[in-house]
Design an enzyme around this catalytic site. Sequence first.
Site, PDB file in Angstrom:
ATOM      1  CB  CYS A  31     -13.438   3.190   5.988  1.00 39.77           C
ATOM      2  SG  CYS A  31     -13.225   2.311   4.458  1.00 39.77           S
ATOM      3  CE1 TYR A 171     -10.784   2.825  -4.479  1.00 40.63           C
ATOM      4  CE2 TYR A 171     -12.672   1.494  -3.861  1.00 40.63           C
ATOM      5  CZ  TYR A 171     -11.381   1.928  -3.631  1.00 40.63           C
ATOM      6  OH  TYR A 171     -10.701   1.461  -2.531  1.00 40.63           O
ATOM      7  CG  HIS A 174      -7.494   0.956  -1.784  1.00 47.56           C
ATOM      8  ND1 HIS A 174      -8.188   2.081  -2.150  1.00 47.56           N
ATOM      9  CD2 HIS A 174      -6.359   1.392  -1.219  1.00 47.56           C
ATOM     10  CE1 HIS A 174      -7.503   3.148  -1.791  1.00 47.56           C
ATOM     11  NE2 HIS A 174      -6.384   2.761  -1.240  1.00 47.56           N
ATOM     12  CG  ASP A 267      -3.736   4.230   0.184  1.00 53.18           C
ATOM     13  OD1 ASP A 267      -2.798   5.030   0.000  1.00 53.18           O
ATOM     14  OD2 ASP A 267      -4.927   4.524  -0.022  1.00 53.18           O
TER      15      ASP A 267
END
Length: 692
Positions: A31, A171, A174, A267
Amino acid sequence: MTRDPRYDVLFEPVKIGPVTAKNRFYQAPHCNGMGRTFPSSMAAMRGVKAEGGWAVISTEQIDIHPSSDITPATEGRLWSDSDLPYLARMCDAVHEHGALASIEPVHNGKIAANLYSREVPLFPTHMPVSMFNAPLQARAMDKADIRAYRRWHLDAVRRAKRAGFDIICCYAGHNLSLAGMFMLNRYNFRTDEYGGSLENRVRLFREIIEDTKDAVGDSMGVIVRFSVDELRGAEGLEADKEGRDIVEMLAELPDMWDVNIAEWDNDSMTSRFADEGYQEPFIDFVKKVTTKPVVAVGRYTTPDRMVAIVNKGIVDMIGAARPSIADPFLPRKIEEGRIEDIRECIGCNICAAWNNMSSPMRCTQNPTSGEEWRRGWHPERIAPRAVDGAVLVVGAGPAGLEAALAAGQRGHEVILAEARDELGGRVSLESRLPGLATWARVRDYRSYQISQMANIEVYKSSALSAAQILDYGIEHVAIATGARWRRDGYGRHHQFPISGTDAGNLLTPDDIMAGIRPAGDVLIYDDDHYYMGSVVAEQLVADGYRVTLATPHAMVASWTEFTLEQHRIQARLLELGVGIITCHLLRAITDSHVELACIYSGRRQQVEASALVMVVSRLPEDEIYQQLAADSDRLRDAGIKTLKRIGDCHGPATIAAAVYEGHRFARELGEEVSDISFARELSELATEFKLP
Ligand code: ADP
Ligand code: SF4
């Protein structure tokens, strides 16, 4: 300079299915607070990293459908062909430098509150949404929803190919992706073929990967990004249980595995809580169960450590988000044998914080981050000086060091004067507090670079006065004299006098950093809400004090939610036995106790404490600037053409802000700067507009 042969292995190509990465440097999806909202800024930032030598450059998460709308987060978006141009621009910027462009399409499931689209959120099971704890629920997906989700993902894949991407990242990491959410026992209570056994819970992700592979054939690489452990024990995925089972089940399906630990706060742990390579014990099994290449992150900034994990067979590629933000040219510097020039990430998570505040990311180490397009700032190039004249920088904290370095790089003769006998200002002092040692990299990178430049002279133990500065008559002066912590308690919650703040038993963080210690039990009053209150608490506990931390907020160090640290900080203080009092204002200080008042009821309580550390707000140390600025005639007579205050002396803020201000001073010296000093990205009015 030439590359050290020890690092040759880092420059071997890696095959990712049908495409080949030119070296082992992989910029992991991250991000950045720009995304679809500031698309030109995002594309330019990615292009600069490609120029810096990363072989694969990925997007951030790209949401694929209106039911996956995480407004107001500034992420990527690919709902329709209208979203292709900005992604194509990113691909062009990446390809221009011979790197591969990768995209991470995602459906956010119950993370998405769909505030903009107003769609009902989707999830394996009925469940409240996570964003803002909004009073909205996701509904359990039926078979038609699952089919639709597979179609949306495929549409995104096909569009990504048209935009020019080389790699698709499927994906399940997370706790941010619908397919990943289906895998989790705590979310998936379904009784159909998508729930129950692990095979059933993984079914949807397997279908997503297979759909993607079928659609792209040999034209694109397919990466699976998967979090093998959630650090929740038996309540989540564990790397030695289902986390491993899932990798084994899908082992040969993708062209490469990108593995990590969930959620994002795990993470991207800060340096206060984890060292370089902290994910290795969780992900080191992956290469043993697949023949496909593996990539993982771990805040890697040292090439020796990178070589070690490749040679040990832990990974094939070095994943990096933050190290690539702090130094977009990290691979090139290793390749060119310029290890000392690497601007190492300090692990502070200011980048994450700005993203989490829906704003373009800022970086403590790299002042050009996010400024590539809007100001045309390049991390490694700076224009030659626009005016003649030497530069005097007063104060060698982060602002002064960066100002001196960048002005020197522009070709000015620079004098840097520092009152203390060491460089670094607040960074040197703060890096001695518990957990902040890595922050000294802000000083070390700059002082080393400065030491290599013949046109920058550094004077330590040289406190300058306004009169001396006038006497010297150096043309361009930057005052970077920092700030001091207030003693009077004025700040966010206190705009009124607090009785007893003139007492001798009141200290500030400056006192603690100067080695002054209180007598007896201590109460820390934290109306700052960032790290300082909690690190002072850690320090005082280490020194043997009984410590209580009181704050007007409902949690300790509340702003560190943005840096992904808050829960770790609160847990650490609890483990250390620090007493915590939330939602209380400071009312009075006496020799034996501190009086607090509940912010809701006003009810008072007394806490026994013979000393108080006030962590509330700071005041600029700007006396010299004010004295100089007060008399423009004397300035002119002295030959001073530019006078600026920068960093904390201008406005007390983050270290990142001080570095940025120092850099900006040098960039703008002698340049025409308009009131709006950067290019803006403006939304256009729709061409067709009819009143309802
Ligand atoms: P910033 O974060 O804005 O760089 P810091 O507080 O980290 O601010 O650094 C300010 C530096 O300026 C400190 O190292 C301090 O010793 C130095 N300083 C303050 N006043 C003077 C002065 N009059 N002459 C030289 N250095 C000074
Ligand atoms: Fe690293 Fe901090 Fe820069 Fe983020 S802001 S890249 S954590 S130095």
